[in-house]
Design a protein around this motif. Sequence first.
Motif, PDB file in Angstrom:
ATOM      1  N   UNK A  44      60.977  53.895  44.312  1.00 44.85           N
ATOM      2  CA  UNK A  44      62.056  54.372  43.452  1.00 44.85           C
ATOM      3  C   UNK A  44      62.182  53.445  42.242  1.00 44.85           C
ATOM      4  N   UNK A  45      62.381  54.013  41.082  1.00 46.93           N
ATOM      5  CA  UNK A  45      62.615  53.206  39.878  1.00 46.93           C
ATOM      6  C   UNK A  45      63.943  53.645  39.291  1.00 46.93           C
ATOM      7  N   UNK A 209      43.245  56.337  34.161  1.00 49.40           N
ATOM      8  CA  UNK A 209      42.886  57.730  34.463  1.00 49.40           C
ATOM      9  C   UNK A 209      43.422  58.135  35.830  1.00 49.40           C
ATOM     10  N   UNK A 210      44.062  59.301  35.860  1.00 49.25           N
ATOM     11  CA  UNK A 210      44.596  59.803  37.127  1.00 49.25           C
ATOM     12  C   UNK A 210      45.848  59.109  37.603  1.00 49.25           C
ATOM     13  N   UNK A 211      46.450  58.306  36.745  1.00 49.82           N
ATOM     14  CA  UNK A 211      47.653  57.552  37.123  1.00 49.82           C
ATOM     15  C   UNK A 211      48.850  58.201  36.447  1.00 49.82           C
ATOM     16  N   UNK A 212      49.935  58.316  37.143  1.00 48.21           N
ATOM     17  CA  UNK A 212      51.185  58.791  36.538  1.00 48.21           C
ATOM     18  C   UNK A 212      51.088  60.203  36.038  1.00 48.21           C
ATOM     19  N   UNK A 213      50.654  61.098  36.900  1.00 51.82           N
ATOM     20  CA  UNK A 213      50.442  62.479  36.473  1.00 51.82           C
ATOM     21  C   UNK A 213      51.769  63.191  36.231  1.00 51.82           C
ATOM     22  N   UNK A 346      60.496  58.686  34.144  1.00 51.42           N
ATOM     23  CA  UNK A 346      59.765  57.505  34.648  1.00 51.42           C
ATOM     24  C   UNK A 346      59.767  57.446  36.173  1.00 51.42           C
ATOM     25  N   UNK A 347      60.955  57.682  36.756  1.00 52.68           N
ATOM     26  CA  UNK A 347      61.053  57.611  38.211  1.00 52.68           C
ATOM     27  C   UNK A 347      60.137  58.636  38.867  1.00 52.68           C
ATOM     28  N   UNK A 348      60.099  59.815  38.263  1.00 52.05           N
ATOM     29  CA  UNK A 348      59.322  60.903  38.839  1.00 52.05           C
ATOM     30  C   UNK A 348      57.817  60.607  38.833  1.00 52.05           C
ATOM     31  N   UNK A 349      57.325  60.042  37.734  1.00 53.78           N
ATOM     32  CA  UNK A 349      55.866  59.888  37.637  1.00 53.78           C
ATOM     33  C   UNK A 349      55.361  58.565  38.192  1.00 53.78           C
ATOM     34  N   UNK A 350      56.240  57.614  38.467  1.00 53.52           N
ATOM     35  CA  UNK A 350      55.732  56.348  39.023  1.00 53.52           C
ATOM     36  C   UNK A 350      55.783  56.334  40.539  1.00 53.52           C
TER      37      UNK A 350
END
Lengths: 374, 186
Positions: A44-45, A209-213, A346-350
Motif C-alpha cells: 500500500x502507498x 519494462x513491464x513495471x507499473x502497468x 500511484x497506489x494502484x500501479x505500485x
Amino acid sequence: MEENIKEIVVGEQEDYVINMGPQHPSTHGVLRLVVTLKGEIVKNVEPHIGYIHRGIEKMCESITYPQIIHLTDRMDYLSASINNESVCLAVEKALEVDIPDRIKVIRTIFSELTRIQSHQLFWASYGMDMGGQTCFFYGLRDRERILDIFEETTGGRMLISYNCPGGLMYDIHPNFQKRVKDFIKYFRKVLPEYDAILTGNVIFTSRTKGIGHLSLEDAISYGVTGPSGRASGFSCDVRKHEPYSAYDRVKFNEVLYTEGDTFHRYLARIEEMRESMNIIEQLIDNIPEGPYAVKMKPIIKLPEGEYFQRVETSRGELDTFVISDGNKNPYRIKFRTPCFVNLGVLNHITRDFKIADLIAIAGSLDLVIPDIDR
Amino acid sequence: MGIKGMKYEEFKDNESLELLRESGTNVLLTTIDDVINWGRKSSLWPLTFATSCCGIEMMMTGAPRHDFSRFGMEVYRASPRQADVIVVAGTIVNKMAPVLKRLYDQMSEPKYVVAMGACAISGGPFFLNSYSVIKGVEHVIPVDVYVPGCPPRPEALLYGMLQLQRMIETETIHSRRERVAKNNSK
C-alpha cells in the motif's frame, strides 16, 4: 485495514511501514509516501500531501487577474509559460477579446519550448533516479540553451511570466528566431544521444519494462492525463481535441502507446520532445506581423459568470475554472492540476511491485510537488 | 591582552593561558583555525533539500554550465548527518516547518544555513494573503546567508555560497563556540 489487524492476531509477520519523505531525493520535492511493505513487496502507498501548500487558489481571490499570472508560475514551475497561458485564455474568453495571430503563434512557440525543457529535466532527473549520473549532466546542459532563449526575450530564466491578459508582456528579441532554429538544429543532433544512453540501456529497460502497468480503463477512470495517460492509450491531448492558440494550424502526431508501463511513459516524453520540435519548426519561420499585445483596460473586470479553459501542460491537462461576480478579482478560481490527479493512481500501479520499483514508477509519472499542493 | 606584553611567569600560569585563549591571539591556535577553516570551506556539502522552484535552480547550479564542484560543493548529501550546509530552496509552509527544524537539528556541527530565494527570506510572493506560508525561514532556524531572487540565478547562489566560504574563513574556535551557544539558546 481490517486485513492487517487479522494478520497480527494470528501471529503472522506484521506489515512493515516505511516512511519515504518529505525530504527524500527521489521524490523531487516534499512528497511524503507512507509505504506498507510485506518483505520487499509494496502492499500500500499512502501519499501525504500539503508540505508545500501555499493556498494559491485562496490568494487568487484577493488579487487582480494580471497578478494571478505570477502565482500560476509557481504552481507547476516546469511548465510556467503554459500555466500563464491558461489564465490568460480564460480571461480573454470571458472578455471576448480577439487575439491577433502573432500573439497566438508566439505563445505556442513558448509553450512548446517550455514542454521541451520540462521533458529534458524529466529525462535528467529520471536517469539519475535510475542510477545514471550522466543523464543529469547531458539533460541539464541542453536545458540551459532553452533558458538562454527565454532569458533573451523575457529577462527570466524559468518563471518567465511572459503572457499577460491580452497578449504578451513585450515583443520577441530580434535574435529569437535565429536562436530557436539553432537550438532545434542542435537538439535534433543530440536527441539520439539520449536514446543511446538511456532508452537502449539494458539495465534501464529491465528496470522499467513491464513495471507499473496502467490499463486504459484505469487511466480513464483515474483521469490520468498527459504523457502518462497517453502511454496507456488514452487519447487525451487537449492540443488535438480542443485546440487553443495556434495548435489548430500545425500538424503533429499525438504520441500514443498501448503498453502503459513505466518504460512507455518514459518513451512518450522522449517522443513528445520530437513532436514539439516539429511544431516549432512549422511556426518559427512564419510569425505574422502585428502588435504583441491588445490594448486592455487598466483594471480588468470580468463580467459575471463562469469561465473554463483547458490547456495541455507538459504533465497533463490543466483546467482553469473562474467564477466572477463582476469584480476585479475572481470570486473563486479553481485549478485542476495534472499532477494531483496523476498522483492518485500511484497506489494502484505500485501494488505488488518491489520497493525499488516504487522509485521508478513514481519517477515516471513526473510529479511536480508544488503542482499537487498549490 | 596581547602575547607580547606577557610576563614569563604568566606563561606557566593556566589561568592566564585560559585568558589568552579566550582573546584568541595564540599563534598555535590561530594556525589551527586557519587549517580547519580552509578544510571546512573547501568541502561544503549541501543537503538535498528543495521544496519548490528554487530547487530547480539549485540543480542547474550543479549542472555543467555553472558547475558547483569548482568550489568543493558538488557532493549533495541525502542524509542531514553528512551535510554541512542546508540550502533552504523554496517556500516553507506551516506543515513543513517542523520537518525543517528536525532536519537542522539532525545535522552535526558546524552547520550553516543559506536562505535561497524570496520565499525563504520573507515569504516572497506569498507574503500577503497566504494563510499557510512561514514569513521567512529565520523564524524556524538561524540563517547565515540570504540569496535574493525569485528564483535566484545560479550565479547568485554561487555568490551566496562564496560569501558563506568567506564567513567560514574568519571563524575561530571561540567565535564558533559562541555561535553554537547563541543558536542553541534560540
